[in-house]
Design a protein around this motif. Structure first.
Motif, PDB file in Angstrom:
ATOM      1  N   VAL A   1       0.799  -1.242   0.046  1.00 30.50           N
ATOM      2  CA  VAL A   1       0.004  -0.041   0.089  1.00 30.50           C
ATOM      3  C   VAL A   1       0.775   1.053  -0.090  1.00 30.50           C
ATOM      4  O   VAL A   1       2.108   1.378   0.776  1.00 30.50           O
ATOM      5  N   LYS A   2       0.345   2.234  -0.577  1.00 29.29           N
ATOM      6  CA  LYS A   2       1.324   3.543  -0.961  1.00 29.29           C
ATOM      7  C   LYS A   2       1.568   4.163   0.234  1.00 29.29           C
ATOM      8  O   LYS A   2       2.563   4.688   0.531  1.00 29.29           O
ATOM      9  N   GLU A   3       0.551   4.075   1.269  1.00 31.88           N
ATOM     10  CA  GLU A   3       0.547   4.781   2.563  1.00 31.88           C
ATOM     11  C   GLU A   3       1.610   4.201   3.306  1.00 31.88           C
ATOM     12  O   GLU A   3       2.054   4.856   4.365  1.00 31.88           O
ATOM     13  N   ASP A   4       1.924   3.050   3.153  1.00 29.42           N
ATOM     14  CA  ASP A   4       2.901   2.443   4.095  1.00 29.42           C
ATOM     15  C   ASP A   4       4.266   2.149   3.408  1.00 29.42           C
ATOM     16  O   ASP A   4       4.899   1.416   4.148  1.00 29.42           O
ATOM     17  N   LEU A   5       4.720   3.059   2.510  1.00 23.19           N
ATOM     18  CA  LEU A   5       5.728   3.047   1.572  1.00 23.19           C
ATOM     19  C   LEU A   5       7.023   3.117   2.645  1.00 23.19           C
ATOM     20  O   LEU A   5       8.032   2.181   2.623  1.00 23.19           O
ATOM     21  N   TYR A   6       6.865   4.246   3.464  1.00 20.26           N
ATOM     22  CA  TYR A   6       8.136   4.476   4.254  1.00 20.26           C
ATOM     23  C   TYR A   6       8.364   3.448   5.375  1.00 20.26           C
ATOM     24  O   TYR A   6       9.516   3.229   5.741  1.00 20.26           O
ATOM     25  N   GLU A   7       7.396   2.913   6.101  1.00 22.72           N
ATOM     26  CA  GLU A   7       7.448   2.158   6.672  1.00 22.72           C
ATOM     27  C   GLU A   7       7.969   0.561   6.376  1.00 22.72           C
ATOM     28  O   GLU A   7       8.885   0.013   6.882  1.00 22.72           O
ATOM     29  N   SER A   8       7.620   0.236   5.031  1.00 19.64           N
ATOM     30  CA  SER A   8       7.903  -0.941   4.481  1.00 19.64           C
ATOM     31  C   SER A   8       9.525  -0.809   4.134  1.00 19.64           C
ATOM     32  O   SER A   8      10.260  -1.533   4.426  1.00 19.64           O
ATOM     33  N   LEU A   9       9.909   0.434   3.703  1.00 23.06           N
ATOM     34  CA  LEU A   9      11.249   0.585   3.547  1.00 23.06           C
ATOM     35  C   LEU A   9      12.048   0.555   4.679  1.00 23.06           C
ATOM     36  O   LEU A   9      13.263  -0.033   4.793  1.00 23.06           O
ATOM     37  N   SER A  10      11.555   1.131   5.762  1.00 26.44           N
ATOM     38  CA  SER A  10      12.382   1.278   7.317  1.00 26.44           C
ATOM     39  C   SER A  10      12.455  -0.235   7.411  1.00 26.44           C
ATOM     40  O   SER A  10      13.337  -0.931   8.173  1.00 26.44           O
ATOM     41  N   THR A  11      11.367  -1.085   7.277  1.00 25.13           N
ATOM     42  CA  THR A  11      11.382  -2.634   7.625  1.00 25.13           C
ATOM     43  C   THR A  11      12.406  -3.251   6.888  1.00 25.13           C
ATOM     44  O   THR A  11      13.076  -4.230   7.451  1.00 25.13           O
ATOM     45  N   CYS A  12      12.455  -2.960   5.614  1.00 26.27           N
ATOM     46  CA  CYS A  12      13.600  -3.682   4.862  1.00 26.27           C
ATOM     47  C   CYS A  12      15.111  -3.262   5.238  1.00 26.27           C
ATOM     48  O   CYS A  12      15.959  -4.288   5.252  1.00 26.27           O
ATOM     49  N   ARG A  13      15.246  -2.080   5.459  1.00 22.12           N
ATOM     50  CA  ARG A  13      16.405  -1.529   6.042  1.00 22.12           C
ATOM     51  C   ARG A  13      16.781  -2.609   7.441  1.00 22.12           C
ATOM     52  O   ARG A  13      18.114  -2.885   7.730  1.00 22.12           O
ATOM     53  N   PHE A  14      15.742  -2.571   8.254  1.00 23.51           N
ATOM     54  CA  PHE A  14      16.091  -3.034   9.630  1.00 23.51           C
ATOM     55  C   PHE A  14      16.377  -4.784   9.291  1.00 23.51           C
ATOM     56  O   PHE A  14      17.212  -5.215   9.857  1.00 23.51           O
ATOM     57  N   ALA A  15      15.586  -5.238   8.165  1.00 25.13           N
ATOM     58  CA  ALA A  15      16.174  -6.654   8.067  1.00 25.13           C
ATOM     59  C   ALA A  15      17.497  -6.605   7.391  1.00 25.13           C
ATOM     60  O   ALA A  15      17.999  -7.854   7.591  1.00 25.13           O
ATOM     61  N   ARG A  16      17.887  -5.939   6.599  1.00 21.33           N
ATOM     62  CA  ARG A  16      19.198  -6.007   5.790  1.00 21.33           C
ATOM     63  C   ARG A  16      20.278  -5.773   7.364  1.00 21.33           C
ATOM     64  O   ARG A  16      21.190  -6.575   7.141  1.00 21.33           O
TER      65      ARG A  16
END
Length: 171
Positions: free
Chosen positions: A22-37
């Motif tokens: 969802v477009k509204e959750d884009l920043y949170e999804s990117l933050s989650t991907c960085r955390f996972a990395r």
């Protein structure tokens, strides 16, 4: 650093990252991907968890301290006695008995005095002689005692060499 400490240790860790399209959750999804990395870059050194009985450690350290004190006393040459007291003799006899009775291959005898060492050797010798008498022959297992090897004198070597028909000192 907090992340490394909380995820580290002696365990295997799995990271599951849930992201949203969802477009509204884009920043949170990117933050989650960085955390996972970042989590995937953490490396742990796994070691076996061992619990050691404190009593065993204390007894081992006490034994080591006694050995070091005895070695230091022998090296310094201090407190040399002229004769052993009956208490010292009983202590030596008890230590020899415990040494013989134990199955621990790491068992040692710690003697702070040369007279105590001599008495312990005397005790071993008397126990060995008694065992020989009970077995009815020389040696514990019935084997003959090894003969002492005496160094040959140069004259004796020359005599032996001439008997064999070879030159003296030829090998």
């Amino acid at each position: 650093m907090v992340l490394r400490d909380s995820l580290g240790g002696n365990c295997k860790t799995k990271m599951i990252a849930n992201i949203s399209a969802v477009k509204e959750d884009l920043y949170e999804s990117l933050s989650t991907c960085r955390f996972a990395r970042n989590v995937s870059m953490i490396q742990n050194k796994v070691s076996r968890n061992e619990r050691v009985d404190p009593g065993v450690i204390i007894s081992r350290l006490k034994k080591e301290v006694a050995e070091l004190k005895a070695e230091l006393a022998m090296a310094k040459g201090g407190e040399q006695k002229d004769s052993l007291t009956t208490e010292d003799i009983e202590r030596c006899n008890l230590m020899v008995k415990n040494f013989i009775d134990t199955n621990d291959p790491g068992q040692t005898l710690v003697m702070p005095d040369r007279l105590m060492i001599n008495h312990c050797f005397y005790q071993f010798k008397s126990l060995y002689k008694n065992l020989e008498k009970r077995k009815g022959g020389p040696g514990v297992s019935g084997m003959a005692q090894p003969k002492a090897i005496e160094p040959a004198s140069p004259a004796k070597k020359d005599d032996e060499a001439s008997e064999k028909g070879s030159a003296p000192n030829a090998q």
